[in-house]
Scaffold this active site. Structure first.
Site, PDB file in Angstrom:
ATOM      1  CD  GLU A 219      -1.402  -2.460   1.724  1.00 34.35           C
ATOM      2  OE1 GLU A 219      -0.236  -2.470   2.224  1.00 34.35           O
ATOM      3  OE2 GLU A 219      -2.110  -3.474   1.619  1.00 34.35           O
TER       4      GLU A 219
ATOM      5  CG  PHE B 216      -4.503  -2.159   4.829  1.00 37.99           C
ATOM      6  CD1 PHE B 216      -4.044  -2.504   6.094  1.00 37.99           C
ATOM      7  CD2 PHE B 216      -5.394  -3.007   4.200  1.00 37.99           C
ATOM      8  CE1 PHE B 216      -4.470  -3.675   6.709  1.00 37.99           C
ATOM      9  CE2 PHE B 216      -5.832  -4.183   4.808  1.00 37.99           C
ATOM     10  CZ  PHE B 216      -5.370  -4.521   6.061  1.00 37.99           C
TER      11      PHE B 216
ATOM     12  CG  HIS C 155     -13.656  -3.714   3.635  1.00 44.11           C
ATOM     13  ND1 HIS C 155     -13.804  -3.427   2.306  1.00 44.11           N
ATOM     14  CD2 HIS C 155     -13.997  -5.019   3.788  1.00 44.11           C
ATOM     15  CE1 HIS C 155     -14.225  -4.504   1.652  1.00 44.11           C
ATOM     16  NE2 HIS C 155     -14.356  -5.484   2.527  1.00 44.11           N
TER      17      HIS C 155
ATOM     18  CG  ASP D 266     -11.968  -9.912   7.832  1.00 46.58           C
ATOM     19  OD1 ASP D 266     -12.158 -11.151   7.895  1.00 46.58           O
ATOM     20  OD2 ASP D 266     -11.725  -9.311   6.771  1.00 46.58           O
TER      21      ASP D 266
END
Lengths: 314, 279
Positions: free
Chosen positions: A58, A83, A109, A117
């Site tokens: 990233e 990220f 997300h 998660d």
């Protein structure tokens, strides 16, 4: 809202990119091995030559986006909020923000509605991080209609933009025919006189639902949707606070540094008013179905009602 | 290399070095060692290789340069000033409050193609520029200079993977292997060696070069021109502090400015070198 259509804003993001790809030929999309999840895969399918996977890297992706923008392209860099805003923060700050490059960050997300998660992937800090970067526009759309419009507004805006999208299917409450997205302008969704509920993202539909429940109990709530957290609509916030004298902010984000903090910044200067914040308190999320997590963390209409009642009757 | 061109480049490089010392002395801080080690390479790039337009710094067809080892901004600024992007007088206010020349490269300065200085980031931006060029079939080339200490940053290797994956043969990276970083010798602090083998393993074409010999520099870049389908890295063996005797190979000059006396000594050395070249 059982019969209301629901679409995750990440889906809106992918669809908008694919749709706008025809209109904006200078639009390119980068992803970091999450195209299926961020939904940039929809764009990739339609424009394979304008999609570049950067792999699980990233930091480099943000730098590549900066270089593309410096060379005149409009890149959307996509990954999970954790990220994009977290891992790559310093690259976003120094390689995109400082040179004020025309990079759009599509972060999906966000928040605890990532669900199963768990905490490592539930980013409740991204709004706080991104709004500290000078010149960064921060947008957190509330539904499919708003999210699609936000993507086009981001393209039309010259400068870095952070767009926050969710994984969970969200009720579509805006009318596509009537909806108009104005960067930096909040939207008054319901007039009220007893309390101002200022919400963003996934929490806007919860606030609307809460308003109906409050009305049944004789409390007339004003509902404000703040889709652009930076620059924030200070006038609208000061105006609603002056009108009702009571402010409740609701966000699927940490209560530290997010919408609630931004609203407090405005009101402390413009219209001193007591503010109550609903958000993720100073703690991490954990695994579980998104809807159950939202309830557990108080990010739901029931808790908005309960909190609003205690403020109004308190 | 043509003898006249070589003499011109050597003379210019000497002036670039004088500008570096001028700037760092005026700033009373900054990074002379790693600036001096890249002075010849930057001189070659800006005076013998890159298509740049001092009157139109943002001309879209220009070749791009990203100083990934951004702390050596004095070398870039001094080269840009010599090339006519702005007055060499600007160097006298390097790092001063209200001045144009920031401590690290800033995109708003004429001729600076990318803000940089947080190590490891410039090479990613250079990759993005090269990718954009490929997409549009532009003919410009992208150059980026990294420090040998800088390549300890993980992001450099993310970028190295990216450049090879997308076959960015319009990108040339130069690793300035002067062997020293702030805390000491690179092999003592955190060895990035073997640098050549690492880049080869990442899919790059690697060329080794003497950083202070214009014949060698020209030969290396000419070889780089011939490489198709993969990015090129030139690992240049350089001397930190090159051109100022008391700064050469001395790590204490990584990030320290000369005092007035040291400034005089350094400038006198460089003036003597310039006079010898111009004789």
């Amino acid at each position: 809202m059982a019969d209301v259509k629901k679409i995750a804003t990440r889906e809106s993001y992918g669809n908008a990119l694919a749709e706008l790809g025809d209109k904006y030929e200078n639009l390119y999309v980068l992803d970091a091995d999450l195209a299926a999840a961020t939904k940039t895969g929809i764009f990739k399918k339609k424009f394979p030559d304008r999609f570049f996977d950067c792999g699980i890297a990233e930091a480099n992706m943000m730098g590549v986006a900066a270089g593309m923008a410096a060379a005149g392209k409009i890149p959307f860099a996509s990954t999970f909020a954790m990220f994009a805003a977290g891992r790559a923060f310093e690259i976003v700050r120094n390689s995109i923000g400082y040179p004020h490059l025309n990079v759009k960050i599509g972060a999906t997300h966000a928040g605890i509605s990532v669900g199963e998660d768990g905490a490592t992937h539930q980013c409740n800090e991204d709004i706080a991080l991104m709004r500290t970067i000078p010149g960064m526009t921060v947008i957190n759309p509330a539904d499919d209609v708003e999210a699609r419009a936000a993507v086009e507004a981001a393209i039309q805006h010259n400068g870095p933009v952070y767009l926050r999208f969710g994984r969970l299917a969200a009720p579509v409450f805006n009318d596509p025919a009537a909806y108009k997205f104005e960067l930096g302008k909040g939207i008054k969704l319901r007039e009220g006189k007893d309390i101002s509920i200022i919400a963003t993202g996934l929490m806007v539909s919860e606030a609307l639902a809460a308003a109906e429940m409050l009305a049944a109990q004789g409390v007339d709530a004003e509902i404000i949707n703040i889709h652009t957290i930076k620059p924030i609509d200070a006038d609208l916030i000061a105006e609603t606070a002056a009108k009702t004298g009571r402010v409740l902010t609701v966000e699927e984000h940490s209560v530290i540094g997010g919408l609630g903090s931004a609203v407090c910044d405005v009101l402390a200067e413009r219209q001193p008013t007591k503010v109550t914040k609903i958000g993720v308190n100073d703690e991490y999320g954990h695994s579980g179905p998104a809807v159950d997590l939202l309830k557990q963390y108080g990010l739901c209409a029931d808790n908005i009602v309960k909190t609003a009642l205690s403020i109004v009757k308190g | 290399m043509d003898a006249m061109l070589k003499k011109k480049l050597e003379t210019t490089a000497c002036k670039v070095r004088m500008g570096i010392i001028e700037g760092v002395h005026a700033a009373k801080s900054g990074h002379p060692g790693g600036s001096l080690s890249i002075a010849d390479t930057l001189t070659y790039l800006y005076f013998a290789r890159m298509n740049v337009y001092p009157d139109k710094p943002e001309e879209p067809s220009r070749d791009r340069f990203v100083l990934s080892k951004g702390h050596t901004a004095p070398a870039l600024y001094s080269t840009l000033a010599q090339r006519g992007f702005f007055s060499p007088d600007e160097l006298k206010s390097l790092r001063h409050i209200g001045a144009m020349l920031q401590g690290h490269p800033c995109i708003e300065i004429p001729g600076v193609d990318m803000s940089s200085g947080s190590l490891g980031q410039g090479i990613s931006a250079a990759c993005g520029m090269a990718l954009a060029g490929k997409i549009s079939n532009d003919t410009y080339h992208v150059y980026t200079v990294l420090g040998d200490g800088e390549i300890e940053e993980g992001q450099v290797w993310e970028a190295a993977m990216f450049a090879a994956h997308y076959k960015l043969d319009n990108l040339t990276a130069i690793v300035d292997n002067n062997g020293l970083q702030i805390d000491g010798k690179i092999e003592d602090v955190m060895s990035p060696y073997p640098i050549v083998d690492k880049f080869k393993a990442f899919g790059w074409h690697v060329i080794e070069m003497d950083a202070h010999d214009f014949d060698a520099i020209e030969a290396a870049f000419n070889e780089a021109d011939k490489i198709v389908g993969q990015p090129v890295v030139i690992v240049q063996k350089s001397v930190k502090g090159k051109g100022v005797s008391f700064m050469e190979n001395n790590v204490s000059w990584h990030g320290a400015a000369p005092n007035d006396e040291q400034y005089e000594t350094a400038m006198n050395e460089l003036k003597a070198a310039l006079a010898a070249l111009e004789a």
